[in-house]
Design a protein around this motif. Structure first.
Motif, PDB file in Angstrom:
ATOM      1  N   ASN A  99       0.843  -1.204   0.000  1.00 42.48           N
ATOM      2  CA  ASN A  99       0.000   0.000   0.000  1.00 42.48           C
ATOM      3  C   ASN A  99       0.874   1.248   0.000  1.00 42.48           C
ATOM      4  O   ASN A  99       1.841   1.330   0.765  1.00 42.48           O
ATOM      5  CB  ASN A  99      -0.869   0.032   1.263  1.00 42.48           C
ATOM      6  N   HIS A 100       0.494   2.213  -0.796  1.00 42.67           N
ATOM      7  CA  HIS A 100       1.294   3.444  -0.850  1.00 42.67           C
ATOM      8  C   HIS A 100       1.141   4.239   0.454  1.00 42.67           C
ATOM      9  O   HIS A 100       2.112   4.726   1.015  1.00 42.67           O
ATOM     10  CB  HIS A 100       0.866   4.280  -2.062  1.00 42.67           C
TER      11      HIS A 100
ATOM     12  N   LEU B 267      -2.902   2.164  -4.566  1.00 43.93           N
ATOM     13  CA  LEU B 267      -2.836   3.636  -4.483  1.00 43.93           C
ATOM     14  C   LEU B 267      -4.098   4.253  -3.882  1.00 43.93           C
ATOM     15  O   LEU B 267      -4.287   5.478  -3.980  1.00 43.93           O
ATOM     16  CB  LEU B 267      -2.640   4.217  -5.891  1.00 43.93           C
ATOM     17  N   CYS B 268      -4.959   3.432  -3.282  1.00 46.58           N
ATOM     18  CA  CYS B 268      -6.269   3.957  -2.837  1.00 46.58           C
ATOM     19  C   CYS B 268      -6.153   5.225  -1.997  1.00 46.58           C
ATOM     20  O   CYS B 268      -6.958   6.141  -2.141  1.00 46.58           O
ATOM     21  CB  CYS B 268      -7.019   2.897  -2.042  1.00 46.58           C
ATOM     22  N   HIS B 269      -5.152   5.287  -1.113  1.00 42.06           N
ATOM     23  CA  HIS B 269      -5.052   6.440  -0.214  1.00 42.06           C
ATOM     24  C   HIS B 269      -4.039   7.479  -0.678  1.00 42.06           C
ATOM     25  O   HIS B 269      -3.744   8.416   0.056  1.00 42.06           O
ATOM     26  CB  HIS B 269      -4.732   5.972   1.206  1.00 42.06           C
TER      27      HIS B 269
ATOM     28  N   ASP C 165       5.825  -1.580 -11.644  1.00 45.56           N
ATOM     29  CA  ASP C 165       5.351  -2.581 -12.600  1.00 45.56           C
ATOM     30  C   ASP C 165       3.832  -2.496 -12.787  1.00 45.56           C
ATOM     31  O   ASP C 165       3.339  -2.393 -13.915  1.00 45.56           O
ATOM     32  CB  ASP C 165       5.737  -3.982 -12.099  1.00 45.56           C
ATOM     33  N   PHE C 166       3.116  -2.574 -11.656  1.00 50.05           N
ATOM     34  CA  PHE C 166       1.648  -2.611 -11.701  1.00 50.05           C
ATOM     35  C   PHE C 166       1.100  -1.792 -10.531  1.00 50.05           C
ATOM     36  O   PHE C 166       1.741  -1.690  -9.485  1.00 50.05           O
ATOM     37  CB  PHE C 166       1.131  -4.048 -11.536  1.00 50.05           C
ATOM     38  N   ALA C 167      -0.110  -1.266 -10.707  1.00 56.31           N
ATOM     39  CA  ALA C 167      -0.758  -0.564  -9.588  1.00 56.31           C
ATOM     40  C   ALA C 167      -2.266  -0.624  -9.769  1.00 56.31           C
ATOM     41  O   ALA C 167      -2.769  -0.810 -10.889  1.00 56.31           O
ATOM     42  CB  ALA C 167      -0.288   0.895  -9.525  1.00 56.31           C
ATOM     43  N   VAL C 168      -2.961  -0.488  -8.663  1.00 62.07           N
ATOM     44  CA  VAL C 168      -4.420  -0.361  -8.704  1.00 62.07           C
ATOM     45  C   VAL C 168      -4.806   0.759  -7.744  1.00 62.07           C
ATOM     46  O   VAL C 168      -4.039   1.106  -6.840  1.00 62.07           O
ATOM     47  CB  VAL C 168      -5.150  -1.660  -8.276  1.00 62.07           C
ATOM     48  N   GLY C 169      -5.979   1.304  -7.944  1.00 61.55           N
ATOM     49  CA  GLY C 169      -6.430   2.340  -7.010  1.00 61.55           C
ATOM     50  C   GLY C 169      -7.913   2.549  -7.146  1.00 61.55           C
ATOM     51  O   GLY C 169      -8.521   2.175  -8.158  1.00 61.55           O
ATOM     52  N   CYS C 170      -8.515   3.134  -6.116  1.00 60.02           N
ATOM     53  CA  CYS C 170      -9.951   3.391  -6.197  1.00 60.02           C
ATOM     54  C   CYS C 170     -10.172   4.854  -6.575  1.00 60.02           C
ATOM     55  O   CYS C 170      -9.254   5.673  -6.525  1.00 60.02           O
ATOM     56  CB  CYS C 170     -10.652   3.039  -4.894  1.00 60.02           C
TER      57      CYS C 170
END
Ligand code: PLP
Length: 396
Positions: free
Chosen positions: A172-173, A202-204, A219-224
């Protein structure tokens, strides 16, 4: 005049001066916010930009009602990539690497499986020990499905823990409880030095701080998109796949929306070229287009200015705590290794937060004893920060 009243007065003067000098002060008027409440939960559900309601009405009437099925060819089908390209600058990504689709949980699953598949011959996955629960649950299932071991490791120990056995590391970032900011460049470097892939949640951080995915060679990331991006309750999440990994992005929810030629209705799956292969099924257009509208508030916003204000709001929060609630236990770092949230431990927990809500101060509670106060630089004011701490002081 008691000492604490005198302190509140000078803090009030300071809050007023800070608000008057705030370069983002004008942004608050773009949001539909009730000035009677002080909103500190933009790190959970961002406030609605005013124009979103009108835009959604147009979408329903003109695009859904007026154009009916034709709207899919008038821009709906490609909206996930188009809106992904609008999010890209907010996460430091060049175009063509971000797509909006599904929920964070689903995107974590797709991305982590793809990361593990792209790194064969390794037998473990590491996950940030303090992770938001959904990431840990998903990592556990991915490990079971792919036959990997899963280890939970504190972020500070990841550099030592990652090895030639590790396929991927999910981190988590910004920590959702403490608000601590994890160092993306050094963690990514350590993960990659061991030959593993880094997957960042990257949600927060998205919409709160400048994120530099390309610069850090993530490489990869996800976020809301429903927190600091204000996309609305349950608005779709996004996936980032670095250009260099897109051709090998072998995700498990290989649905028709990620197919190279979706309308050819072929029997076999062929992944689309580029980021579109991270899509799965039919996009949720109403939520997607609410997000699209909400992103307009970012036009002209300098992320360095946003970050400076978020840190200044946090610094002022600390100052108010020091003066009104000295000794309060605060897990959020005082130095600037934090996102835009201040957490305060309180033995009253949920009951204290309920009492704050009754007095118009809307934060939230996370077990075991953490009151969270999200600071959204586009609309949070210094006056509200003082109100939150003053109200908390009144409850103790
Ligand atoms: C760090 C983090 N990851 C994931 C999620 C939630 O995932 P989803 O959007 O699928 O509910 C949250 C929600 O608060 C979160 O804070």
């Amino acid at each position: 005049m008691t000492e604490s009243v005198a302190r509140s007065r000078s803090l009030a003067d300071e809050a007023a001066a800070l608000d008057a000098a705030d370069p983002l002060a004008g942004k608050r008027a773009e949001f539909d916010l009730d000035d009677a409440v002080a909103y500190f939960d933009g790190n959970s559900l961002g406030a609605p930009p005013k124009h979103v309601a009108q835009r959604l009405t147009e979408v329903v009437r003109e695009q859904w009602g007026g154009r009916l099925i034709r709207s899919w060819n008038d821009g709906w089908w490609d909206a996930p990539q188009r809106i992904g390209d609008r999010i890209a600058p907010l996460v430091g990504a060049a175009a063509g690497q971000v797509v909006v689709a599904d929920s964070t949980t689903v995107d974590l699953f797709k991305t982590l499986v793809a990361a593990v598949r792209a790194n064969p011959g390794r037998d473990e996955i590491l996950v940030d020990a303090g992770t938001f629960p959904t990431d840990g649950y998903v990592a556990d299932q991915v490990a079971r499905l792919t036959g990997h071991a899963l280890r939970r490791v504190p972020v500070a120990e990841l550099a030592d823990a990652v090895s030639e056995r590790t396929a991927a590391v999910l981190v988590n970032h910004v920590d959702y409880v403490s608000g601590r900011l994890h160092d993306m460049p050094s963690v990514t470097d350590a993960v990659q030095a061991a030959g593993a892939f880094a997957v960042w949640d990257l949600c927060h951080s998205v919409g709160a701080i400048p994120v530099r995915l390309d610069e850090c060679a993530v490489d990869f990331a996800v976020g809301c998109t429903y927190k600091f991006l204000n996309g609305g309750p349950g608005s779709p999440a996004f996936v980032y796949v670095a250009q260099r990994h897109q051709a090998e992005f072998d995700q498990p929810l290989a649905g028709w929306a990620g197919h190279a030629d979706p309308f050819a209705m072929e029997d076999g799956y062929r992944g689309s070229a580029g980021i579109a292969r991270a899509r799965a099924g039919t996009p949720d257009m109403l939520s997607m287009l609410a997000l699209d509208a909400a992103l307009d508030v970012w036009d002209g916003v300098d992320l360095a200015v946003l970050r400076a204000k978020g840190l200044a709001l946090g610094d002022f929060f600390f100052q108010c705590l020091d003066e009104l609630l000295p000794g309060a236990e605060v897990p959020t770092p005082r130095d600037h290794a934090r996102g835009h949230q201040i957490s305060v431990c309180d033995p009253g927990g949920q009951q204290t937060m309920d009492a704050l809500h009754r007095q118009g101060v809307l934060g939230d509670f996370r077990p075991p004893d953490v009151l969270r106060f999200g600071l959204a630089p586009l609309y949070t004011t210094y006056g509200e920060v003082l109100r939150a701490v003053t109200t908390l002081h009144g409850l103790r």
